[in-house]
Motif scaffolding. Structure first.
Motif, PDB file in Angstrom:
ATOM      1  N   GLU A  81       0.844  -1.197   0.000  1.00 46.76           N
ATOM      2  CA  GLU A  81       0.000   0.000   0.000  1.00 46.76           C
ATOM      3  C   GLU A  81       0.881   1.250   0.000  1.00 46.76           C
ATOM      4  N   ALA A  82       1.897   1.255   0.865  1.00 42.88           N
ATOM      5  CA  ALA A  82       2.806   2.402   0.951  1.00 42.88           C
ATOM      6  C   ALA A  82       3.593   2.556  -0.350  1.00 42.88           C
ATOM      7  N   ILE A  83       4.047   1.440  -0.912  1.00 44.14           N
ATOM      8  CA  ILE A  83       4.818   1.496  -2.161  1.00 44.14           C
ATOM      9  C   ILE A  83       3.918   1.910  -3.319  1.00 44.14           C
ATOM     10  N   GLY A  84       2.655   1.510  -3.242  1.00 45.42           N
ATOM     11  CA  GLY A  84       1.713   1.872  -4.299  1.00 45.42           C
ATOM     12  C   GLY A  84       1.867   1.010  -5.545  1.00 45.42           C
ATOM     13  N   ALA A  85       2.475  -0.159  -5.386  1.00 42.78           N
ATOM     14  CA  ALA A  85       2.704  -1.048  -6.532  1.00 42.78           C
ATOM     15  C   ALA A  85       2.822  -2.484  -6.036  1.00 42.78           C
ATOM     16  N   ILE A  86       2.371  -3.428  -6.872  1.00 42.98           N
ATOM     17  CA  ILE A  86       2.538  -4.847  -6.531  1.00 42.98           C
ATOM     18  C   ILE A  86       3.227  -5.569  -7.690  1.00 42.98           C
TER      19      ILE A  86
END
Ligand code: ATR
Length: 287
Positions: A81-86
């Motif tokens: 969530e913090a990184i904003g990428a999976i």
């Protein structure tokens, strides 16, 4: 029933993920097939939705879909969530869960393959895109002494730096220009290239993002570019007498993290490394 899992990206080009992931499934004789799934942006939503089917274990996600995919799964962990990428999707019954194993891949390759202990170290990171984000979040958990982000576009470096100012004692940004980077480079224990500069077949040319004279011999130089054994930056590191680490271990360890999430088994890392190296060699011969 054979389970399906694969890599979603666009375009995919010559990906080696199917080779080393399949080797891991075969190692345990698991009835699963890992495919390359080139997926045009218009078809991403449908592709992710299809993963809810009982035959799927999940997927890996790569450029340019890592950010959008984070919004298409049912649940993501706090770090993703913090990184904003999976980069990984796991199907749990009918729920799709998003994970980011790029941070794990970055740190594991740095520590295990690079023999580098980050605590108290000064880090110069070149680039501020998606790959840099994974590096920054991984470093923010490791009590490093300082982080400088150097990028062609300064604003992007500043935005990225702002995300970790609370977690790292000293955070600064510079433009990727020799005279601005000189002082930081001289004091760096670790220099990381997260840009595509020096990537074989890339459009960013064959230059090194940092000249030899700016690389201190005491530093470890980590180039995330994995599709060339010796990139221009790694060549410059050699000439400078510095230690070097290529991008292949990060690719394999992010894959190992994903494999463990899909299967609940320890990733056979040596088997994966061997298959990854062989796949790269096949590409070398083909080109
Ligand atoms: P990725 O997900 O692979 O990191 P990205 O998000 O497009 O891809 O980020 C690419 C990074 O490489 C950026 O830091 C970019 O610099 P800008 O932010 O200034 O665009 C950097 N980059 C790409 N080509 C470059 C070049 N020729 N010279 C310097 N930096 C370059």
């Amino acid at each position: 029933m054979t389970s399906l899992v694969g890599l979603i990206g666009y375009p995919l080009g010559h990906t080696i993920s199917p080779a080393f992931q399949q080797a891991a499934f075969d190692h345990y004789s698991l009835p699963a097939e890992y495919h390359a799934w080139p997926t045009h942006p218009d078809l991403l939503e449908a592709k992710v939705a299809a993963l809810r089917g009982a035959e799927y274990l999940g997927a890996n996600v790569t450029v340019p879909h890592k950010e959008r995919a984070a919004g298409l799964v049912d649940r993501i962990g706090p770090q993703s969530e913090a990184i904003g990428a999976i980069n990984t999707i796991v199907r749990e019954d009918r729920i799709l869960v998003g994970h980011n194993t790029d941070t794990y891949g970055f740190m594991q390759s740095l520590k295990v393959s690079g023999g580098f202990e980050p605590e108290g170290k000064r880090v110069l990171l070149i680039g501020a895109g998606g790959a840099a984000r994974a590096a920054v979040f991984a470093l923010a958990d490791e009590s490093i002494a300082s982080l400088t982000i150097a990028n062609r576009t300064l604003e992007r470096a500043v935005s990225l730096a702002n995300l970790v100012r609370d977690a790292i004692p000293e955070v600064s940004t510079v433009r990727l220009v020799d005279r601005e980077i000189e002082e930081t480079a001289a004091r760096a224990d670790l220099i990381v290239n997260s840009t595509s500069v020096g990537m074989r077949g890339g459009d960013a040319g064959t230059a090194s993002p940092l000249p030899t004279r700016l690389i201190p011999p005491s530093a470890l130089v980590f180039d995330m570019v994995y599709n060339a054994a010796v990139t221009p930056l790694l060549k410059a590191a050699d000439t400078a007498g510095a230690q070097r680490l290529g991008g292949l271990p990060m690719l394999v360890y992010q894959g190992a993290g994903a494999f463990e999430l899909w299967t609940g088994r320890d990733a056979p890392v040596e088997v994966m490394f061997k298959a990854a190296r062989e796949a790269l060699e096949r590409l070398d011969h083909a080109s």
